[in-house]
Design an enzyme around this catalytic site. Sequence first.
Site, PDB file in Angstrom:
ATOM      1  N   CYS A 102       0.262  19.935 -96.123  1.00  0.00           N
ATOM      2  CA  CYS A 102       1.414  20.163 -95.248  1.00  0.00           C
ATOM      3  C   CYS A 102       2.626  20.450 -96.129  1.00  0.00           C
ATOM      4  O   CYS A 102       2.852  19.747 -97.113  1.00  0.00           O
ATOM      5  CB  CYS A 102       1.668  18.927 -94.389  1.00  0.00           C
ATOM      6  SG  CYS A 102       3.075  19.119 -93.281  1.00  0.00           S
ATOM      7  N   HIS A 144      -2.834  21.280 -86.341  1.00  0.00           N
ATOM      8  CA  HIS A 144      -1.870  20.719 -87.306  1.00  0.00           C
ATOM      9  C   HIS A 144      -0.449  21.162 -86.949  1.00  0.00           C
ATOM     10  O   HIS A 144       0.468  20.332 -86.881  1.00  0.00           O
ATOM     11  CB  HIS A 144      -2.256  21.196 -88.718  1.00  0.00           C
ATOM     12  CG  HIS A 144      -1.303  20.804 -89.806  1.00  0.00           C
ATOM     13  ND1 HIS A 144      -1.685  20.060 -90.901  1.00  0.00           N
ATOM     14  CD2 HIS A 144       0.028  21.066 -89.989  1.00  0.00           C
ATOM     15  CE1 HIS A 144      -0.624  19.863 -91.687  1.00  0.00           C
ATOM     16  NE2 HIS A 144       0.421  20.473 -91.156  1.00  0.00           N
ATOM     17  N   GLU A 145      -0.274  22.467 -86.721  1.00  0.00           N
ATOM     18  CA  GLU A 145       1.076  22.989 -86.445  1.00  0.00           C
ATOM     19  C   GLU A 145       1.594  22.479 -85.103  1.00  0.00           C
ATOM     20  O   GLU A 145       2.774  22.121 -84.982  1.00  0.00           O
ATOM     21  CB  GLU A 145       1.093  24.520 -86.484  1.00  0.00           C
ATOM     22  CG  GLU A 145       0.696  25.138 -87.830  1.00  0.00           C
ATOM     23  CD  GLU A 145       1.488  24.604 -89.018  1.00  0.00           C
ATOM     24  OE1 GLU A 145       2.615  24.113 -88.840  1.00  0.00           O
ATOM     25  OE2 GLU A 145       0.959  24.665 -90.149  1.00  0.00           O
ATOM     26  N   HIS A 148       3.062  19.045 -85.109  1.00  0.00           N
ATOM     27  CA  HIS A 148       4.460  18.958 -85.558  1.00  0.00           C
ATOM     28  C   HIS A 148       5.423  18.999 -84.365  1.00  0.00           C
ATOM     29  O   HIS A 148       6.522  18.455 -84.442  1.00  0.00           O
ATOM     30  CB  HIS A 148       4.802  20.126 -86.492  1.00  0.00           C
ATOM     31  CG  HIS A 148       4.383  19.920 -87.915  1.00  0.00           C
ATOM     32  ND1 HIS A 148       4.863  18.885 -88.691  1.00  0.00           N
ATOM     33  CD2 HIS A 148       3.548  20.623 -88.726  1.00  0.00           C
ATOM     34  CE1 HIS A 148       4.335  18.965 -89.910  1.00  0.00           C
ATOM     35  NE2 HIS A 148       3.525  20.007 -89.959  1.00  0.00           N
TER      36      HIS A 148
HETATM   37 ZN    ZN Z   1       2.449  20.550 -91.639  1.00  0.00          ZN
END
Ligand code: ZN
Length: 200
Positions: A102, A144-145, A148
């Site tokens: 990340c 993953h994105e 966020h």
């Molecule tokens: Zn990330």
Amino acid sequence: MSVLNIVKMGHPILRKKADEVSFKDFSNIKKLVSDMKETLEFIGASGLAAPQVLVNKRIVVYRVNNNRIPKNAGFSEVPWTVMINPVIKPLSIAKESYWERCLSIPGLHGKVPRYSNILVEYYDLNKKLIKHEAKSTWAALIQHECDHLDGVLYPMRMKDFTKFGFNDTPGDISEELKSNKNSIDPLFIDLVNQWPQKNN
Ligand code: ZN
């Protein structure tokens, strides 16, 4: 265009739920999106979510270059994609674990359980609703994105902390390479290749 500053783990914005983008604001985020692309090009990375550049909105920019696709992943290069207000639906409850890094947690990597088949729905910059499936490391990147946007960082998803390490000491990946080379993102294979102690 400009290269944006990326905030690191510990910054409160990375733990917040980001706001939806309203249709009237779509024309106001074009510069942000092109700056996010330029930032990724500059670093040579794949994906970025707006909260990482201090914008608390549900926007993700990513691409998957050929050199980031595992041999047996079963998908091909993904061009630049802008996802606004994305929603993910798992297509099966099965999860697999994928190596991740990340930009907000520099120097480290970890193995993270993710749904291996998903449907993702989002708006593009032209307010068009897009729906498609994604699998393997592509699906993991999208999860993953999108995490966020909900204030979730990848270590919060990890179940096995023996698979958490520094990029310059990739012993955990090195072990897995012996049996599982074809399903690993080549970026992580490179970490092992660059590691002087790989054969010890
Ligand atoms: Zn990330």
